[in-house]
Scaffold this active site. Structure first.
Site, PDB file in Angstrom:
ATOM      1  N   ASP A 107       0.856  -1.196   0.000  1.00 49.94           N
ATOM      2  CA  ASP A 107       0.000   0.000   0.000  1.00 49.94           C
ATOM      3  C   ASP A 107       0.885   1.236   0.000  1.00 49.94           C
ATOM      4  O   ASP A 107       1.301   1.730   1.049  1.00 49.94           O
ATOM      5  CB  ASP A 107      -0.923  -0.029   1.218  1.00 49.94           C
ATOM      6  CG  ASP A 107      -2.008   1.039   1.129  1.00 49.94           C
ATOM      7  OD1 ASP A 107      -2.005   1.818   0.154  1.00 49.94           O
ATOM      8  OD2 ASP A 107      -2.852   1.095   2.038  1.00 49.94           O
ATOM      9  N   ALA A 108       1.192   1.714  -1.206  1.00 55.99           N
ATOM     10  CA  ALA A 108       2.107   2.848  -1.353  1.00 55.99           C
ATOM     11  C   ALA A 108       1.412   4.054  -1.991  1.00 55.99           C
ATOM     12  O   ALA A 108       1.939   5.155  -1.954  1.00 55.99           O
ATOM     13  CB  ALA A 108       3.312   2.442  -2.196  1.00 55.99           C
ATOM     14  N   LYS A 109       0.243   3.833  -2.576  1.00 57.10           N
ATOM     15  CA  LYS A 109      -0.578   4.901  -3.181  1.00 57.10           C
ATOM     16  C   LYS A 109       0.258   5.857  -4.028  1.00 57.10           C
ATOM     17  O   LYS A 109       0.256   7.068  -3.817  1.00 57.10           O
ATOM     18  CB  LYS A 109      -1.334   5.674  -2.107  1.00 57.10           C
ATOM     19  CG  LYS A 109      -2.370   4.814  -1.381  1.00 57.10           C
ATOM     20  CD  LYS A 109      -3.279   5.647  -0.509  1.00 57.10           C
ATOM     21  CE  LYS A 109      -4.273   4.819   0.252  1.00 57.10           C
ATOM     22  NZ  LYS A 109      -3.703   3.916   1.246  1.00 57.10           N
ATOM     23  N   ARG A 110       0.980   5.314  -5.017  1.00 61.02           N
ATOM     24  CA  ARG A 110       1.821   6.152  -5.862  1.00 61.02           C
ATOM     25  C   ARG A 110       1.038   6.671  -7.061  1.00 61.02           C
ATOM     26  O   ARG A 110       0.078   6.048  -7.505  1.00 61.02           O
ATOM     27  CB  ARG A 110       3.042   5.373  -6.355  1.00 61.02           C
ATOM     28  CG  ARG A 110       3.939   4.869  -5.251  1.00 61.02           C
ATOM     29  CD  ARG A 110       4.452   5.989  -4.349  1.00 61.02           C
ATOM     30  NE  ARG A 110       4.556   5.525  -2.979  1.00 61.02           N
ATOM     31  CZ  ARG A 110       5.645   5.538  -2.246  1.00 61.02           C
ATOM     32  NH1 ARG A 110       6.770   6.016  -2.735  1.00 61.02           N
ATOM     33  NH2 ARG A 110       5.634   5.136  -1.001  1.00 61.02           N
ATOM     34  N   THR A 137      -0.930  -0.262  -4.563  1.00 62.03           N
ATOM     35  CA  THR A 137      -2.020   0.710  -4.681  1.00 62.03           C
ATOM     36  C   THR A 137      -1.514   1.958  -5.403  1.00 62.03           C
ATOM     37  O   THR A 137      -0.379   2.393  -5.204  1.00 62.03           O
ATOM     38  CB  THR A 137      -2.571   1.109  -3.290  1.00 62.03           C
ATOM     39  OG1 THR A 137      -1.495   1.571  -2.472  1.00 62.03           O
ATOM     40  CG2 THR A 137      -3.265  -0.067  -2.613  1.00 62.03           C
TER      41      THR A 137
END
Ligand SMILES: O=C(O)c1cc(=O)[nH]c(=O)n1[C@@H]1O[C@H](COP(=O)(O)O)[C@@H](O)[C@H]1O
Length: 297
Positions: A107-110, A137
């Site tokens: 879960d890094a939401k890049r 993510t």
């Protein structure tokens, strides 16, 4: 479950992420356990607020859940806050998931402009990258098309992506419910994810590898905005179970047309049961059983 990968540009010969996830959810239930080592949880577990503490915490979670749930989701923020030793702990956690037969969603939401996105794609989806789990993510709010390098890398290596569509936090509505040429932004993102899944679905995959994030807490938003979750044909990561108020009833309500694609995710609510491995597993199994019942009926 295979974790072998092909190089970018080569055709990927094994099962794609959507297929592997679908099989894991069918065998073990739909729950994804978030690995979010908050300071309060480290304290509760008697661990120090440093990279050694976060490493120990995460490896204990992976060990307790090995082969028991479909997926885990380490939250990169809680590793990044310790700098490079924290990132090393994240890398070890990702490797431990592979050894423990747990699909790993990082879960890094890049999300960035396309040329920079190449770098994130290499980091989180590259063939031999130590930061690459099974999926990552992504944030589409610089435009869905900017994510193309990551989607291409995922498809080339048998990995997946989860694109933020309707997030679990109330502030997300400001951007995600807004209209672009009369169409809600979240609905456009869902359409683009569906298009990205078309080839895998045509080839017979049960689910494509381009997923969406739709919070368990969003209520009727998908219906109200015309976000066609059933048409996405990719996995639907649903955080917000437990600590944010979502549960089996909310999952049934939000995902009525797409229940078999839902990967509900809970972090604090499960992690609070630790540090005892048996207690942790029991907490995960209890939530998983409720969710399994909810998505089946
Ligand atoms: O992408 C995510 O996983 C995510 C998206 C979202 O809309 N809401 C959300 O809570 N998350 C993540 O899911 C986790 C939720 O943790 P708990 O509230 O403790 O279960 C956190 O790591 C969040 O960053």
């Amino acid at each position: 479950m295979t974790t072998s990968t092909a190089g970018a540009g080569e055709a990927f010969a094994g099962a794609g992420f959507g297929t592997r996830l679908s099989e894991a959810m069918a065998a073990r239930g739909p729950l994804c356990v978030g690995i979010d080592p908050h300071v309060g949880l480290l304290q509760r577990w008697g661990l120090p607020d440093d990279a050694r503490g976060v490493r120990e915490f995460s490896l204990r979670v992976v060990q307790a859940l090995a082969g028991q749930v479909a997926a885990v989701k380490p939250q990169s923020a809680f590793f990044e806050r310790y700098g490079s030793p924290g990132m090393a702990a994240l890398e070890e956690t990702i490797a431990a998931c592979r050894a423990a037969d747990l699909l790993c969603v990082v879960d890094a939401k890049r999300g960035d402009i396309g040329s920079t996105m190449d770098g994130y794609a290499d980091a989180f989806l590259g063939k031999d990258s130590t930061l690459a789990g099974d999926a990552v993510t992504l944030s589409p709010y610089l435009g869905f098309e900017t994510l193309r390098p990551a989607i291409d890398a995922a498809l080339a290596t048998g990995r997946g992506v989860f694109v933020l569509a309707l997030t679990s936090n109330p502030e997300g509505a400001q951007v995600q419910h807004a209209l672009a040429d009369g169409v809600p932004v979240a609905a456009l993102i869902a359409r683009q994810a569906a298009a990205a899944n078309a080839a895998e679905i045509e080839a017979g995959a049960p689910l494509g590898s381009v997923g969406l994030v739709v919070g368990a807490t969003v209520g009727s938003a998908a219906r109200d905005l015309g976000v066609d979750l059933g048409a996405v044909r990719g996995p639907l990561l649903a955080p917000g179970v437990g600590a944010q108020g979502g549960g089996a009833a909310q999952i049934r309500d939000v995902f009525a047309d797409a229940l078999r694609a839902v990967l509900p995710s809970s972090s604090r609510d499960v992690l609070r049961a630790g540090p005892d491995a048996g207690d942790l597993l029991a907490a995960a199994q209890a939530i998983n059983a409720e969710l399994r019942h909810a998505v089946a009926g």
